[in-house]
Write an enzyme that holds these catalytic residues in place. Structure first.
Site, PDB file in Angstrom:
ATOM      1  CE  LYS A 107     -11.659  44.685 -48.009  1.00 33.36           C
ATOM      2  NZ  LYS A 107      -9.829  43.389 -47.994  1.00 33.36           N
TER       3      LYS A 107
HETATM    4  C1  LIG Z   1      -8.835  44.074 -47.296  1.00 35.44           C
HETATM    5  C2  LIG Z   1      -7.726  42.831 -47.122  1.00 35.44           C
HETATM    6  C3  LIG Z   1      -6.757  43.612 -46.466  1.00 35.44           C
HETATM    7  C4  LIG Z   1      -6.805  44.807 -45.759  1.00 35.44           C
HETATM    8  O1  LIG Z   1      -7.205  44.325 -44.631  1.00 35.44           O
HETATM    9  P1  LIG Z   1      -8.298  46.602 -44.484  1.00 35.44           P
HETATM   10  O2  LIG Z   1      -9.293  46.536 -42.741  1.00 35.44           O
HETATM   11  O3  LIG Z   1      -7.895  47.249 -45.207  1.00 35.44           O
HETATM   12  O4  LIG Z   1      -7.212  47.160 -43.128  1.00 35.44           O
HETATM   13  C5  LIG Z   1      -6.112  42.642 -45.420  1.00 35.44           C
HETATM   14  N1  LIG Z   1      -5.805  40.538 -46.310  1.00 35.44           N
HETATM   15  C6  LIG Z   1      -6.740  40.749 -47.159  1.00 35.44           C
HETATM   16  C7  LIG Z   1      -6.642  39.622 -47.532  1.00 35.44           C
HETATM   17  C8  LIG Z   1      -7.983  41.786 -47.835  1.00 35.44           C
HETATM   18  O5  LIG Z   1      -8.772  41.418 -48.679  1.00 35.44           O
END
Ligand SMILES: *Cc1c(COP(=O)(O)O)cnc(C)c1O
Length: 438
Positions: A107
């Site tokens: 993210k």
């Molecule tokens: C947010 C997150 C996900 C999921 O990603 P999306 O884009 O919401 O599908 C998967 N793994 C981790 C470690 C995350 O922080």
């Protein structure tokens, strides 16, 4: 590039307005009017190009003329200012490590890009914007780190008391300055409810300029295409990869599919889910059932009704059959996830985090039916973020990097509120008053 609302009741906007609004006034998600074709000479030359050049080429058509090319280049450069290696685990499966950013999860990429774009857009304004966001763990840290010291932007992060990992909480509470962390005595759903209430509160929005930084914002969603191109840049095989994406809100995989429809060669996508199996069930039966989310060890994927799935459907003109040609989906239990973490560590000496392990398990299952194919799993977080779970699964100590350990020596500051709306309004009004005086 213009963006329309998937509810079709709001005017089309450019990238700037879509970023500032987050969501369209009719509560629909913004979606690009056309899907740009990445020039073939770019696709053919990926391995010779710099990552900065690739990312700039990809995002340029989406941003249009809302950010001058030179500034956009800087934003891109700062966004991807850390390695994103493709690391082979064995002959068939490689891991695209997306966790080398400041908060150790993928993210960071979307949040770093969005914060800089919003900062750029706020420069010309004589008002401040407050980013309000609820987190189950990883979003908050990435947003805090991305927006830290960005001028014109205040950040308020709600997190559920006692329900984020120790490291995740430190990543929220140790920044200070324009970042405030609020601990809510309730669940993640309570936090999200409070945020939604604030966005629907017209009276509040008259006095406070509010926006959101979750994955529905186009400025967080679209840059996630970058690393799919970086994966192909490092891909040594003739046949394009099968790519498995640990999925919760489906923003990440949606960006991958968008990259593919723009021209990036990919053999197949796998949406790897934990016990929250709305999408796997939908692909199998055609029935989309509303369920409550269930808690798992891959907690960032505990989402019952993924916000971005509607964007994936739109990419396939709302036709399930077309979607199924490109995407499969699999639900993996916590038990299978634990087994994979242990097995991959013992057999290949590679440490997967619980989210990556869901991706690995689904990919291995798919590849067992197609022996000639090879695949990539997106490793979305560093295992140390889930330190206690990892130690419990492996039954041995997992070391903590010095950069993470040093967080515990910083001063942690947080406000605490009960899960009721009046308490949130009081905090927001207070933040707003103080920042307007400064
Ligand atoms: C947010 C997150 C996900 C999921 O990603 P999306 O884009 O919401 O599908 C998967 N793994 C981790 C470690 C995350 O922080």
């Amino acid at each position: 590039m213009r963006y329309y609302s998937l509810n079709h009741q709001s005017p089309k906007v450019d990238f700037k307005e879509a970023t500032i609004n987050g969501q369209a006034p009719d509560k629909g998600l913004y979606f690009p009017e056309t899907i740009p074709r990445i020039p073939k000479h770019v696709i053919d030359r990926l391995s010779e190009m710099s990552r900065e050049d690739i990312a700039f080429e990809i995002i340029k058509p989406y941003v249009g003329d809302t950010i001058p090319a030179e500034r956009l280049r800087e934003i891109v450069r700062e966004t991807i200012d850390f390695p994103i290696p493709l690391n082979p685990i064995n002959d068939q499966i490689s891991s695209l490590e997306l966790f080398h950013g400041p908060t150790l999860a993928f993210k960071d990429i979307g949040a770093r890009f969005m914060s800089r774009c919003l900062g750029h857009f706020m420069k010309g304004e004589n008002r401040k914007v407050t980013v309000l966001v609820a987190t189950s763990g990883d979003t908050g840290g990435a947003v805090a780190s991305g927006f830290y010291e960005v001028e014109g932007v205040e950040v308020v992060i709600l997190f559920p008391k006692g329900k984020v990992s120790r490291i995740q909480e430190l990543q929220l509470t140790t920044f200070g300055k324009n970042i405030r962390a609020i601990e809510v005595a309730g669940s993640f759903d309570d936090c999200q409810k409070l945020v939604k209430e604030a966005f629907a509160d017209e009276q509040l929005k008259e006095s406070i300029f509010l926006t959101s930084a979750n994955s529905i914002n186009v400025a967080r969603w679209l840059p996630q295409q970058f690393y799919y191109f970086f994966a192909l840049q490092q891909w040594k095989h003739k046949t394009p990869p099968v790519i498995s994406v640990p999925s919760g809100n489906f923003g990440n995989i949606c960006a991958g599919i968008l990259a593919h429809l723009s021209g990036l060669p990919v053999t197949h996508f796998i949406a790897a889910c934990n016990a929250n199996d709305v999408v796997p069930v939908y692909l199998e039966t055609g029935l989309y059932t509303g369920k409550k989310s269930v808690a798992t060890i891959s907690n960032a994927m505990d989402v019952a009704d993924p916000s971005n799935f509607i964007r994936i459907m739109e990419l396939f003109h709302q036709e399930l059959k077309m979607l199924k040609d490109v995407v499969s989906s699999e639900s993996i239990s916590d038990e299978q996830t634990r087994k994979t973490i242990k097995g991959v560590k013992n057999k290949w000496n590679y440490l997967l985090d619980p989210h990556g392990a869901v991706g690995y398990t689904a990919l291995e299952k798919y590849l067992s039916k197609f022996h000639d194919l090879k695949g990539i799993l997106l490793e979305t977080a560093h295992p140390v973020k889930f330190h206690d779970t990892m130690e419990e699964i492996l039954g041995e100590p997992v070391s903590i990097p010095a950069t993470v350990e040093s967080l515990s020596h910083k001063t942690a500051v947080k406000d605490s509120i009960e899960p009721n709306y009046q308490s949130l309004v009081a905090v927001l009004t207070n933040v707003w008053r103080n920042t307007c005086i400064n």
